[in-house]
Design a protein around this motif. Sequence first.
Motif, short mmCIF file in Angstrom:
data_model
loop_
_atom_site.label_atom_id
_atom_site.label_comp_id
_atom_site.label_asym_id
_atom_site.label_seq_id
_atom_site.Cartn_x
_atom_site.Cartn_y
_atom_site.Cartn_z
N ASN A 2 0.90 -1.11 -0.16
CA ASN A 2 -0.05 0.05 0.00
C ASN A 2 0.78 1.16 -0.01
N ASN A 3 0.18 2.45 -0.11
CA ASN A 3 0.99 3.72 -0.41
C ASN A 3 1.82 3.97 1.16
N ALA A 4 1.45 3.67 2.09
CA ALA A 4 2.15 4.21 3.39
C ALA A 4 3.35 3.25 3.55
N GLN A 5 3.29 1.85 3.09
CA GLN A 5 4.35 1.09 3.08
C GLN A 5 5.40 1.64 2.02
N LYS A 6 5.00 2.12 0.91
CA LYS A 6 5.81 2.41 -0.08
C LYS A 6 6.44 3.67 0.20
N GLN A 7 5.80 4.50 0.88
CA GLN A 7 6.46 5.95 1.42
C GLN A 7 7.46 5.54 2.48
N GLU A 8 7.09 4.31 3.51
CA GLU A 8 8.11 4.11 4.42
C GLU A 8 9.22 3.56 3.98
N GLN A 9 9.10 2.68 2.75
CA GLN A 9 10.34 2.00 1.92
C GLN A 9 11.09 3.06 1.34
N ASP A 10 10.41 4.16 0.72
CA ASP A 10 11.38 5.35 0.10
C ASP A 10 12.06 5.96 1.14
N GLU A 11 11.49 6.37 2.30
CA GLU A 11 12.29 7.14 3.45
C GLU A 11 13.26 6.40 3.91
N LEU A 12 13.17 5.01 4.01
CA LEU A 12 14.15 4.29 4.73
C LEU A 12 15.35 4.14 3.59
N GLN A 13 15.15 4.29 2.17
CA GLN A 13 16.13 4.08 1.20
C GLN A 13 16.75 5.41 1.33
N ARG A 14 16.10 6.37 1.26
CA ARG A 14 16.76 7.72 1.56
C ARG A 14 17.88 8.11 2.46
#
Length: 65
Positions: A2-14
């Motif tokens: 879902n969108n929240a998981q995607k954002q969390e993954q993107d933040e972790l990647q950054r």
Amino acid sequence: MNNAQKQEQDELQRYLEEKTRQEQEQEKQKEQEPEQLSAYEACVLRESARVRELMAEARKNDLEE
């Protein structure tokens, strides 16, 4: 995913990319420090040699007089 998981993954990647960049900068600084120390040591050695030359010259002049 879902969108929240995607954002969390993107933040972790950054975060991980930033952390890696900071570690690389720290490594570069550590590599540069010995060069600066070596330059300092070279200067000290040159000046020490110059002092020895001046002392030898002064002794030579004292013996000639």
